[in-house]
Design a protein around this motif. Sequence first.
Motif, PDB file in Angstrom:
ATOM      1  N   GLU A  93      23.902  47.760  -7.940  1.00 10.56           N
ATOM      2  CA  GLU A  93      24.705  46.606  -7.930  1.00 10.56           C
ATOM      3  C   GLU A  93      26.201  47.304  -7.489  1.00 10.56           C
ATOM      4  OE1 GLU A  93      25.819  43.858  -6.676  1.00 10.56           O
ATOM      5  OE2 GLU A  93      24.883  42.589  -7.849  1.00 10.56           O
ATOM      6  N   TYR A  94      26.944  46.614  -6.553  1.00 10.38           N
ATOM      7  CA  TYR A  94      28.433  47.036  -6.203  1.00 10.38           C
ATOM      8  C   TYR A  94      29.176  46.866  -7.533  1.00 10.38           C
ATOM      9  CZ  TYR A  94      27.193  47.058  -1.228  1.00 10.38           C
ATOM     10  OH  TYR A  94      26.622  47.296   0.067  1.00 10.38           O
ATOM     11  N   GLU A  95      30.011  47.704  -7.624  1.00 12.50           N
ATOM     12  CA  GLU A  95      31.092  47.767  -8.717  1.00 12.50           C
ATOM     13  C   GLU A  95      32.226  46.641  -8.427  1.00 12.50           C
ATOM     14  OE1 GLU A  95      31.241  51.933 -10.266  1.00 12.50           O
ATOM     15  OE2 GLU A  95      33.300  51.077 -10.564  1.00 12.50           O
ATOM     16  N   GLY A  96      32.356  45.698  -9.210  1.00  7.31           N
ATOM     17  CA  GLY A  96      33.571  44.869  -9.314  1.00  7.31           C
ATOM     18  C   GLY A  96      33.084  43.422  -8.651  1.00  7.31           C
ATOM     19  N   LEU A  97      31.797  43.397  -8.255  1.00  8.45           N
ATOM     20  CA  LEU A  97      31.385  42.012  -7.585  1.00  8.45           C
ATOM     21  C   LEU A  97      30.825  41.216  -8.861  1.00  8.45           C
ATOM     22  CD1 LEU A  97      29.662  42.597  -4.150  1.00  8.45           C
ATOM     23  CD2 LEU A  97      32.495  42.516  -4.827  1.00  8.45           C
ATOM     24  N   SER A  98      31.200  40.009  -8.783  1.00  8.96           N
ATOM     25  CA  SER A  98      30.311  38.942  -9.966  1.00  8.96           C
ATOM     26  C   SER A  98      29.060  38.553  -9.228  1.00  8.96           C
ATOM     27  CB  SER A  98      31.145  37.794 -10.125  1.00  8.96           C
ATOM     28  OG  SER A  98      30.922  36.996  -8.804  1.00  8.96           O
ATOM     29  N   PRO A  99      28.159  38.273 -10.172  1.00  3.15           N
ATOM     30  CA  PRO A  99      26.842  37.660  -9.690  1.00  3.15           C
ATOM     31  C   PRO A  99      26.894  36.586  -8.814  1.00  3.15           C
ATOM     32  CG  PRO A  99      26.849  38.020 -12.217  1.00  3.15           C
ATOM     33  CD  PRO A  99      28.247  38.193 -11.665  1.00  3.15           C
ATOM     34  N   GLU A 100      27.888  35.940  -8.921  1.00  2.39           N
ATOM     35  CA  GLU A 100      28.168  34.718  -7.781  1.00  2.39           C
ATOM     36  C   GLU A 100      28.696  35.113  -6.799  1.00  2.39           C
ATOM     37  OE1 GLU A 100      29.423  34.599 -11.121  1.00  2.39           O
ATOM     38  OE2 GLU A 100      27.626  34.078 -11.944  1.00  2.39           O
ATOM     39  N   ASP A 101      29.177  36.515  -6.175  1.00  5.84           N
ATOM     40  CA  ASP A 101      29.852  36.861  -5.071  1.00  5.84           C
ATOM     41  C   ASP A 101      28.696  36.795  -4.229  1.00  5.84           C
ATOM     42  OD1 ASP A 101      32.545  38.695  -4.594  1.00  5.84           O
ATOM     43  OD2 ASP A 101      30.592  38.675  -3.062  1.00  5.84           O
ATOM     44  N   PRO A 102      28.941  36.207  -2.990  1.00  2.43           N
ATOM     45  CA  PRO A 102      27.693  36.181  -1.901  1.00  2.43           C
ATOM     46  C   PRO A 102      27.518  37.434  -1.530  1.00  2.43           C
ATOM     47  CG  PRO A 102      29.797  35.270  -1.172  1.00  2.43           C
ATOM     48  CD  PRO A 102      30.035  35.394  -2.705  1.00  2.43           C
ATOM     49  N   HIS A 103      28.200  38.587  -1.784  1.00  3.88           N
ATOM     50  CA  HIS A 103      28.042  40.053  -1.184  1.00  3.88           C
ATOM     51  C   HIS A 103      27.342  40.735  -2.417  1.00  3.88           C
ATOM     52  CE1 HIS A 103      31.472  38.685   1.381  1.00  3.88           C
ATOM     53  NE2 HIS A 103      30.483  39.126   2.264  1.00  3.88           N
ATOM     54  N   TYR A 114      24.362  42.022  -4.968  1.00  3.31           N
ATOM     55  CA  TYR A 114      22.972  42.271  -4.851  1.00  3.31           C
ATOM     56  C   TYR A 114      22.291  41.051  -5.518  1.00  3.31           C
ATOM     57  CZ  TYR A 114      23.422  46.574  -2.108  1.00  3.31           C
ATOM     58  OH  TYR A 114      23.529  47.597  -1.127  1.00  3.31           O
ATOM     59  N   ARG A 115      22.834  40.619  -6.775  1.00  4.92           N
ATOM     60  CA  ARG A 115      22.251  39.588  -7.462  1.00  4.92           C
ATOM     61  C   ARG A 115      22.357  38.361  -6.518  1.00  4.92           C
ATOM     62  NH1 ARG A 115      19.023  37.390 -10.680  1.00  4.92           N
ATOM     63  NH2 ARG A 115      19.569  38.681 -12.480  1.00  4.92           N
ATOM     64  N   HIS A 116      23.165  37.816  -5.784  1.00  4.31           N
ATOM     65  CA  HIS A 116      23.196  36.987  -4.947  1.00  4.31           C
ATOM     66  C   HIS A 116      22.213  37.184  -3.901  1.00  4.31           C
ATOM     67  CE1 HIS A 116      24.444  34.261  -1.699  1.00  4.31           C
ATOM     68  NE2 HIS A 116      24.915  33.533  -2.630  1.00  4.31           N
ATOM     69  N   TYR A 117      21.939  38.386  -3.218  1.00  5.30           N
ATOM     70  CA  TYR A 117      20.770  38.680  -2.244  1.00  5.30           C
ATOM     71  C   TYR A 117      19.680  38.552  -2.778  1.00  5.30           C
ATOM     72  CZ  TYR A 117      17.958  42.175   0.371  1.00  5.30           C
ATOM     73  OH  TYR A 117      17.069  42.553   1.104  1.00  5.30           O
ATOM     74  N   MET A 118      19.465  38.963  -4.260  1.00  8.37           N
ATOM     75  CA  MET A 118      18.079  38.692  -4.653  1.00  8.37           C
ATOM     76  C   MET A 118      17.650  37.043  -5.002  1.00  8.37           C
ATOM     77  SD  MET A 118      16.829  41.726  -4.618  1.00  8.37           S
ATOM     78  CE  MET A 118      15.208  41.120  -5.285  1.00  8.37           C
ATOM     79  N   ASN A 119      18.737  36.735  -5.394  1.00  6.46           N
ATOM     80  CA  ASN A 119      18.270  35.166  -5.752  1.00  6.46           C
ATOM     81  C   ASN A 119      17.983  34.422  -4.424  1.00  6.46           C
ATOM     82  OD1 ASN A 119      18.864  35.595  -8.398  1.00  6.46           O
ATOM     83  ND2 ASN A 119      20.782  34.513  -8.385  1.00  6.46           N
ATOM     84  N   GLU A 120      18.705  34.849  -3.293  1.00  9.28           N
ATOM     85  CA  GLU A 120      18.766  34.156  -2.066  1.00  9.28           C
ATOM     86  C   GLU A 120      17.326  34.643  -1.284  1.00  9.28           C
ATOM     87  OE1 GLU A 120      20.781  31.955  -0.272  1.00  9.28           O
ATOM     88  OE2 GLU A 120      21.471  31.521  -2.227  1.00  9.28           O
ATOM     89  N   LYS A 121      17.076  35.772  -1.320  1.00 11.95           N
ATOM     90  CA  LYS A 121      15.933  36.334  -0.614  1.00 11.95           C
ATOM     91  C   LYS A 121      14.600  36.238  -1.467  1.00 11.95           C
ATOM     92  CE  LYS A 121      18.815  38.009   2.511  1.00 11.95           C
ATOM     93  NZ  LYS A 121      19.289  36.831   3.563  1.00 11.95           N
ATOM     94  N   THR A 138      14.804  38.684 -14.584  1.00 13.94           N
ATOM     95  CA  THR A 138      15.162  39.626 -13.422  1.00 13.94           C
ATOM     96  C   THR A 138      16.435  40.244 -13.953  1.00 13.94           C
ATOM     97  OG1 THR A 138      16.372  37.749 -12.658  1.00 13.94           O
ATOM     98  CG2 THR A 138      14.079  37.830 -11.694  1.00 13.94           C
ATOM     99  N   HIS A 139      16.518  41.566 -13.764  1.00 11.66           N
ATOM    100  CA  HIS A 139      17.867  42.444 -14.385  1.00 11.66           C
ATOM    101  C   HIS A 139      18.358  43.019 -13.056  1.00 11.66           C
ATOM    102  CE1 HIS A 139      16.192  41.307 -18.164  1.00 11.66           C
ATOM    103  NE2 HIS A 139      15.107  41.596 -17.757  1.00 11.66           N
ATOM    104  N   LEU A 140      19.661  43.043 -12.966  1.00 15.02           N
ATOM    105  CA  LEU A 140      20.468  43.872 -12.377  1.00 15.02           C
ATOM    106  C   LEU A 140      21.565  44.521 -12.974  1.00 15.02           C
ATOM    107  CD1 LEU A 140      19.642  41.474  -9.796  1.00 15.02           C
ATOM    108  CD2 LEU A 140      20.946  42.837  -8.532  1.00 15.02           C
TER     109      LEU A 140
END
Length: 262
Positions: free
Chosen positions: A68-78, A80-87, A99-101
């Motif tokens: 996961e990128y440092e500094g990004l919240s799970p809700e941030d569209p960039h 990886y949590r957001h990516y996994m939810n969406e994809k 599901t864990h990140l």
Amino acid sequence: MEVIIRPDATAATQLTAAIIANQVRAKPSSVIGLATGATMERVYAELVRLHREAGLDFSLVRSFNLDEYEGLSPEDPHSYRHYMNEKLFNHINIDIRNTHLPHGQAPDLKAECQRYEELILACGGIDMQLLGIGRSGHIGFNEPLSALQSRTRDKALTPTTLAQNASYFPTPDAMPKRGITMGVGTILEARNIALLVTGSAKASVIAKAVEGPVTSMISASALQLHPNCQIIVDEDAASELTQQAYYHWIFENEDDWKPYRG
Ligand code: F6R
């Protein structure tokens, strides 16, 4: 290590998704390690299709993402949590609580990395780890010189990786320069590994990883140490491999690959 060459990206992707699907069918409570990136998008689309059309059941599956990128919240569209939810996660019947990140905004990164390692162990370890490879040779965010026994930790991204992923962000400055990643040692503890590589841009780096020496300069070369590791490449990514005839022979003749030959 086995290298399997498929004619194109679609066939390579379908084979990779079939390997994951067979793991889930054989053990419905599998712990699956997941990756993000462009290569994985097609794998997840295929897994979603298998869920919808063939009833592939993820209800008992638990998952751990590599990074996961440092500094990004799970809700941030960039993120990886957001990516996994969406994809993937929003389109299959996985329990989102399973599901864990890594948490990119954890106040204490060291404690977060320790927590992640302990959670993987508490779930019994990873049964099947899905991987892609970056142009820097990284798996997860294990950039060159990552120790081959490294554990989950935070890592500075190389200029190669910053360039590779810059297009996902509105400006270069918006892209985090560090990530939390499972270590090479963490990845090597997975019971099975499948690395998918497509496209000519990865031909040089995958040839180094597979047929070159094991070196921390190319983190993916550490996969040579793993007893159950499959490298699935399309013809374009395979173009710089020297033993292509042998790899084709393996897929056409080995019993393990019979169910996948069609
Ligand atoms: C990300 C990850 C990375 C990517 C690699 C390839 O979670 O594990 O190692 O797999 O950077 O990315 P793409 O497929 O975008 O070229």
